[in-house]
Motif scaffolding. Structure first.
Motif: not given
Length: 427
Positions: A336-340, A351-360, A370-371, A392-394
């Motif tokens: 289970x969990x969310x991954x960016x 790109x890391x900043x974008x992925x990390x902000x959305x994942x959080x 959080x994964x 990956x939402x969940x």
């Protein structure tokens, strides 16, 4: 005569829209200032407002955060600092944002005991106070009076033991059906940069609200200033954002235990996100609005042709960011969990900043574990020209998370989480 009538009608429309914009703000309470003070083991945060408003408080973990939301309020994002680092054991960071058009949200990274209350008086008439106290803080003892002796005893300081960080167990590898059978590189979750320890000078801007000469009874800003404030709140206005709902058509993506398909979840979230972004003034480019393939060849397209078609939509639109929405799956139903995900060799840190902000932000909304934010070689983030992320939402293969992703509330929370992450990225 016709020209005069049209000119008069245009003036009427402009005045009406300006008046409506002014009303939208004057009916709300402005959060005029946020200030804080630090004492050993304590932090006090004060928000100045003209009147008391309703608020809600909630707490999240990993990391521990206090979230306070003020109803029917707004902030001028140009006048107020939105992200503040604090050198205290009681709190490490404060973030303030216009959560939606009528809600100001304050997020404080803290593990402290909290106390929230209103105080009358102050620069704006009402002050909302947040007191944070580190429960583990031990004050230094008062110094003993100096006594002159011939041979003062030596005081031995015990060695300070290192505090172990919480153990993070390994997680199962996720399956990405859109990828060219490539496995994302395993990386440890990047940790936020440690505070530099430099002390910053606190600055208090002394402002005097002067009534407008045309309306001396009120200290409200002029209509021009109100219009500008509305522009400030909608800081996504004019930005071209490409949203990619993963899979579609003959490609169902992953399928949950009760038959919920990944392609249906990603499209529902993408359509909800499109509405939220347009309300913020963004220009939204969708790779698909329906259950179909993006490539002109439809279901006859190869996997590479379909993925490239999605990249072409983003690249030709001159989008500033690209977000591909997916649901994860694994053979172990407990996963289970969310991954960016991001591709490190393209736009790197952006790109890391974008992925990390959305994942959080998704984790905050969906309350999913959080994964982490990880580098990958997925085609759609490798071949887009702008900062890009695959989220990956969940896990749709997890019964609980499949149910969440198939619910109207879960769809709205996922879309809101992506919007929050986008705003944090641009903020």
């Amino acid at each position: 005569m016709v020209k005069k009538i049209l000119a008069g009608l245009l003036i009427f429309i402009l005045m009406s829209s300006t008046g409506e914009a002014a009303a939208n703000l004057t009916n709300k309470t402005e959060v005029k200032n946020l200030r804080y003070s630090v004492e050993p083991g304590k932090v006090r945060i004060v928000l100045d407002m003209s009147r008391q408003v309703e608020y809600t408080e909630s707490y999240l973990e990993y990391p521990s955060r206090l979230i306070v939301s003020f109803k029917n309020t707004w902030i001028n994002v140009k006048k107020m600092k939105k992200d503040i680092e604090i050198n205290s054991s009681a709190a490490s960071r404060i973030k303030v944002a216009q959560y939606d058009p009528s809600t100001v949200r304050v997020v404080i990274e803290t593990i402290s005991a909290t106390k929230l209350f209103w105080l009358s008086g102050g620069p704006s008439g009402q002050r909302f106070v947040i007191d944070l106290t580190d429960p583990n803080f031990v004050p230094e003892p008062e110094p003993e009076p100096e006594i002159e002796i011939d041979n003062p005893p030596e005081i031995e300081n015990p060695d300070e033991g290192e505090i172990d960080e919480p153990f993070v167990g390994t997680t199962e590898s996720s399956t990405e059906t859109e990828d060219e059978n490539e496995t994302p590189a395993k990386q440890d979750d990047k940790k936020s940069d440690k505070k530099s320890g430099k002390k910053t000078d606190k600055k208090t801007d002394k402002k005097t609200d002067k009534p407008d000469e045309k309306n001396p009874a009120s200290g409200d800003p002029s209509l021009t200033e109100l219009d500008q404030d509305l522009e400030d709140i909608m800081h996504l206005k004019g930005k071209i954002i490409c949203i990619d709902a993963g899979h579609g058509g003959g490609d169902s993506g992953a399928i949950g235990p009760t038959g919920v398909t990944e392609k249906s979840v990603t499209l529902r979230v993408a359509l909800e996100l499109e509405k939220l972004l347009k309300a913020e003034g963004a220009k939204v480019i969708m790779t698909r609005h329906a259950d179909k393939q993006v490539s002109a060849k439809g279901d006859r397209a190869s996997a590479i042709e379909e993925l490239q078609a999605r990249c072409d939509v983003a690249n030709k639109s001159n989008a500033v960011i690209f977000i591909s929405i997916h649901a994860d799956s694994f053979t172990n139903p407990a996963a289970r969990g969310t991954t960016g995900y991001y591709f490190a060799q393209s736009t790197g840190n952006k790109s890391y900043k974008l992925a990390d902000a959305i994942r959080r932000a998704i984790c905050e909304q969906l309350r999913t574990p959080s994964r982490g934010t990880k580098s990958c070689n997925f085609y759609v983030v490798r071949h887009t020209d702008m900062p890009a992320t695959l989220i990956e939402l969940a896990f749709i293969s997890n019964a609980d998370e499949e149910k969440l992703l198939d619910s109207d509330e879960g769809i709205k929370q996922a879309a809101q989480g992506i919007l929050d992450g986008i705003e944090d990225y641009f903020g």
